[in-house]
Design a protein around this motif. Structure first.
Motif, PDB file in Angstrom:
ATOM      1  N   ALA A 290       0.828  -1.211   0.000  1.00  0.00           N
ATOM      2  CA  ALA A 290       0.000   0.000   0.000  1.00  0.00           C
ATOM      3  C   ALA A 290       0.860   1.258   0.000  1.00  0.00           C
ATOM      4  O   ALA A 290       0.540   2.245  -0.668  1.00  0.00           O
ATOM      5  CB  ALA A 290      -0.926  -0.019   1.215  1.00  0.00           C
ATOM      6  N   VAL A 308      -7.696  -4.859   3.551  1.00  0.00           N
ATOM      7  CA  VAL A 308      -7.017  -5.411   2.375  1.00  0.00           C
ATOM      8  C   VAL A 308      -6.702  -6.887   2.608  1.00  0.00           C
ATOM      9  O   VAL A 308      -6.849  -7.726   1.701  1.00  0.00           O
ATOM     10  CB  VAL A 308      -5.731  -4.619   2.071  1.00  0.00           C
ATOM     11  N   ALA A 329      -7.732  -0.888  -3.348  1.00  0.00           N
ATOM     12  CA  ALA A 329      -7.259  -2.264  -3.447  1.00  0.00           C
ATOM     13  C   ALA A 329      -8.414  -3.122  -3.937  1.00  0.00           C
ATOM     14  O   ALA A 329      -9.522  -3.060  -3.387  1.00  0.00           O
ATOM     15  CB  ALA A 329      -6.770  -2.766  -2.096  1.00  0.00           C
ATOM     16  N   ILE A 336      -4.147  -9.169  -5.757  1.00  0.00           N
ATOM     17  CA  ILE A 336      -4.641  -7.920  -5.170  1.00  0.00           C
ATOM     18  C   ILE A 336      -3.939  -6.804  -5.921  1.00  0.00           C
ATOM     19  O   ILE A 336      -2.706  -6.743  -5.951  1.00  0.00           O
ATOM     20  CB  ILE A 336      -4.328  -7.816  -3.661  1.00  0.00           C
ATOM     21  N   LEU A 338      -3.373  -2.719  -6.336  1.00  0.00           N
ATOM     22  CA  LEU A 338      -3.486  -1.438  -5.627  1.00  0.00           C
ATOM     23  C   LEU A 338      -3.067  -0.326  -6.578  1.00  0.00           C
ATOM     24  O   LEU A 338      -1.952  -0.356  -7.148  1.00  0.00           O
ATOM     25  CB  LEU A 338      -2.602  -1.411  -4.379  1.00  0.00           C
TER      26      LEU A 338
END
Length: 344
Positions: A290, A308, A329, A336, A338
């Motif tokens: 992140a 997340v 996200a 995943i 982002l």
């Protein structure tokens, strides 16, 4: 009004008797500087308060013995009337101790992160800038064991994890904190015994600040109920948690090297690699992802990271998770992703 060095008050050390508090702060500084190469330039961040003046005096004594050059930086936050006079007096006391160079740096404090956070950001930016300008490799900060204990309690109140509860590190880049095992009372006594007259920041008694309430209300109650030694125990806890957090961060970094990749526009995390890892390691890797995507560390909370993480371990069709700085996200085809404004 702030005082200046009192030429009529001869320190105990000049009369042949070294005050125990002076001996303690000098020992702390000597330990913090011992491994530095000779001719290294060290700067003391000095506000003019008792803690930082004690640090300035101890550094002025110890640094030359180690072959180091020692100076000081005084940051004027401009938040109180007469702040320029306070800064000038602090700088003069540093010069009277033999520190050189001594610089005053005025800063503009913004409003991001609240008043304490914004002032801290402006201060640290100024300290690093001056260090770069004068070629200093180390900046010493006068945070004491009491400051460390207060930081742990504030972290507990926020429901923070181990990294936050580890509080302030003794060494963080160019910043060093020699007094983390020295009590505030010892530093104050060393300041007075050195013949210096500190400035008392009125903000340190203002209950509008959470840290002040912790200092004057919470910690005394804990000492009364649980007995003496709470401050020392909290500071010791920070050290233990820091060792654990450091080890977990290393493992998380290793995981991120294989499970997280950054493209030009987004950060992509491999769910298959992440879901088999322990929670403590997986969530740290997701937090780093992140941050790489553009979230600011000061705004990214444990709640954000947990949300997340749920995309990895408890996915029930959630569309996306909104994160600070406009980052989203989203779970997509085993990954995943982002990025700003990304959708499934």
């Amino acid at each position: 009004m702030p005082g200046s060095a009192d030429s009529t008050a001869e320190p105990d050390s000049k009369r042949g008797k070294l005050h125990p508090s002076i001996a303690r702060v000098r020992e702390a500084v000597r330990t913090a500087l011992a491994e530095l190469p000779r001719e290294t330039t060290v700067l003391v961040a000095c506000s003019g308060g008792a803690d930082s003046l004690a640090l300035a005096a101890a550094t002025a004594f110890e640094a030359p013995k180690l072959g180091l050059r020692a100076g000081a930086v005084v940051v004027d936050h401009g938040l109180q009337a007469g702040s320029a006079d306070v800064a000038a007096t602090a700088a003069e006391q540093c010069r009277s101790l033999g520190l050189d160079p001594v610089q005053i740096r005025a800063v503009e404090v913004g409003d991001e992160g609240g008043p304490e956070g914004a002032a801290r950001t402006a201060r640290y930016d100024a300290l690093r800038d001056v260090a770069d300008e004068v070629g200093a490799d180390v900046v010493l900060l006068a945070h004491t064991r009491d400051d460390q204990a207060e930081t742990v309690l504030l972290g507990l109140a926020r429901g923070s994890g181990a990294r936050s509860l580890a509080a302030m590190a003794p060494v963080a880049g160019v910043l060093r904190r020699p007094f983390l095992e020295v009590s505030r009372a010892t530093a104050a006594a060393a300041c007075v015994a050195s013949g210096l007259r500190p400035w008392r920041d009125p903000h340190n008694d203002d209950p509008a600040y959470k840290r002040v309430r912790v200092r004057h209300e919470v910690l005394p109650v804990l000492e009364e109920v649980l007995g003496p030694g709470v401050t020392e125990a909290l500071a010791r806890t920070a050290g233990l948690l820091r060792a654990d957090a450091d080890a977990l961060d290393v493992l998380a970094a290793d995981l991120a090297e294989t499970a997280v990749r950054r493209t030009e526009d987004e950060v992509v995390c491999d769910i298959g690699m992440l879901e088999v890892e322990p929670t403590a390691i997986r969530t740290r890797a997701l937090r780093q992802a992140a941050l790489q995507a553009g979230c600011r560390a000061t705004d990214l909370t444990a709640g954000h990271v947990a949300a997340v993480d749920a995309l990895v371990t408890d996915w029930r069709g959630q569309r996306w998770i909104d994160l600070p700085q406009g980052i989203r996200a989203v779970r997509r085809a085993g990954f995943i992703v982002l990025a700003p404004g990304v959708t499934g």
